[in-house]
Design an enzyme around this catalytic site. Sequence first.
Site, PDB file in Angstrom:
ATOM      1  N   GLU A 141      -9.922  -0.850   4.817  1.00  0.00           N
ATOM      2  CA  GLU A 141     -10.581  -0.525   6.071  1.00  0.00           C
ATOM      3  C   GLU A 141     -11.913  -1.284   6.174  1.00  0.00           C
ATOM      4  OE1 GLU A 141      -8.928   0.775   8.258  1.00  0.00           O
ATOM      5  OE2 GLU A 141      -8.143   2.775   7.871  1.00  0.00           O
ATOM      6  N   ASP A 148       0.841  -1.197   0.000  1.00  0.00           N
ATOM      7  CA  ASP A 148       0.000   0.000   0.000  1.00  0.00           C
ATOM      8  C   ASP A 148       0.875   1.245   0.000  1.00  0.00           C
ATOM      9  OD1 ASP A 148       0.923  -0.416   2.602  1.00  0.00           O
ATOM     10  OD2 ASP A 148      -1.034  -1.006   3.357  1.00  0.00           O
ATOM     11  N   HIS A 174      -8.069  -3.935   9.707  1.00  0.00           N
ATOM     12  CA  HIS A 174      -7.690  -3.800   8.295  1.00  0.00           C
ATOM     13  C   HIS A 174      -6.473  -4.649   7.947  1.00  0.00           C
ATOM     14  CE1 HIS A 174      -5.143  -0.026   9.443  1.00  0.00           C
ATOM     15  NE2 HIS A 174      -4.294  -0.993   9.172  1.00  0.00           N
ATOM     16  N   ASP A 221      -8.384  -1.814  13.818  1.00  0.00           N
ATOM     17  CA  ASP A 221      -9.762  -1.928  13.331  1.00  0.00           C
ATOM     18  C   ASP A 221      -9.948  -3.127  12.402  1.00  0.00           C
ATOM     19  OD1 ASP A 221      -8.483  -1.117  11.025  1.00  0.00           O
ATOM     20  OD2 ASP A 221      -9.623   0.744  10.767  1.00  0.00           O
TER      21      ASP A 221
HETATM   22  C1  F6R Z   1       1.005  -1.118   6.207  1.00  0.00           C
HETATM   23  C2  F6R Z   1      -0.186  -1.940   6.314  1.00  0.00           C
HETATM   24  C3  F6R Z   1      -1.058  -1.882   7.516  1.00  0.00           C
HETATM   25  C4  F6R Z   1      -0.284  -2.187   8.810  1.00  0.00           C
HETATM   26  C5  F6R Z   1      -1.205  -2.076  10.020  1.00  0.00           C
HETATM   27  C6  F6R Z   1      -0.488  -2.368  11.312  1.00  0.00           C
HETATM   28  O1  F6R Z   1       1.686  -1.401   5.003  1.00  0.00           O
HETATM   29  O2  F6R Z   1      -0.478  -2.645   5.404  1.00  0.00           O
HETATM   30  O3  F6R Z   1      -2.096  -2.813   7.371  1.00  0.00           O
HETATM   31  O4  F6R Z   1       0.247  -3.463   8.711  1.00  0.00           O
HETATM   32  O5  F6R Z   1      -1.762  -0.807  10.043  1.00  0.00           O
HETATM   33  O6  F6R Z   1       0.485  -1.399  11.528  1.00  0.00           O
HETATM   34  P1  F6R Z   1       1.518  -1.560  12.741  1.00  0.00           P
HETATM   35  O7  F6R Z   1       2.357  -2.744  12.416  1.00  0.00           O
HETATM   36  O8  F6R Z   1       2.328  -0.295  12.709  1.00  0.00           O
HETATM   37  O9  F6R Z   1       0.704  -1.735  13.955  1.00  0.00           O
END
Ligand code: F6R
Length: 260
Positions: free
Chosen positions: A143, A67, A138, A136
């Site tokens: 989302e 992403d 995702h 949440d």
């Molecule tokens: C980022 C991504 C997100 C993160 C998620 C958890 O490339 O795909 O889905 O993996 O927001 O983020 P952290 O690891 O910082 O808690």
Amino acid sequence: MEVVIVKDSATGGALIADAMADLLRRKPDALLGVATGSTPLPVYEALGATVRAGEVDASHARICQLDEYVGLPAGHPESYRSVVLRQVVEPLGLTENSFMGPDGTAQDVAAACAAYDQALADAGGVDLQLLGIGTDGHIGFNEPCSSLASRTRIKTLTQQTRRDNARFFNGLDEVPHHVITQGIGTILEARHLVLLATGEAKADAVALAVEGPLSALVPASALQLHPHATVVVDDAAASRLKLADYFRATYAAKPDWQGL
Ligand code: F6R
């Protein structure tokens, strides 16, 4: 779905790095899909150490992004392109030639999204996709209520995700509202999905994704549809799993040769 409960993030990182190294031994030009954020850092540290120790040759590996923020200027240190180059590509001794990602600076965002899905297909598909999980639920930046069949496209971040990511910026106002993310349908095309979750803050999202119903409300529950999905969680992130004892016993009895 396999759920592996480990004692801490370093152990989870080492386990996943071993799986990536095994994959590169079998397929030296494997396409590794990587996530950003805090959770995957132990994976990249362990894989980098394995490569530097000469235990695996990563020189033909290919890396792709999950992403990207929309609207950050090219080269912004928190653009996911910059982050992946800094945390994964360069430490593995690779260059931008081995790397692909969606263009978050494109004027025509829809065309950039379609081009990225096509590029992934032209590259032969993702061999192993590493995922984190949002508080949440995702995956990528799909989302809640993202279509389970979605392709790479623009999404709007929830306030919860923007708050979670504000630590990488100078405050909440700087966190972009929009992102390009591989869709859930795109993610499900990877041959092996490996989700790493660590810390108590992820425990509810993990329990809903693993043991809850398949639902667009919890995008990570889409892993239930995948024939080879591995969820690696530390004790804290596993703390709300009803079947934790079963998952522990199953992994303890697993033959070593099976790997992840
Ligand atoms: C980022 C991504 C997100 C993160 C998620 C958890 O490339 O795909 O889905 O993996 O927001 O983020 P952290 O690891 O910082 O808690």
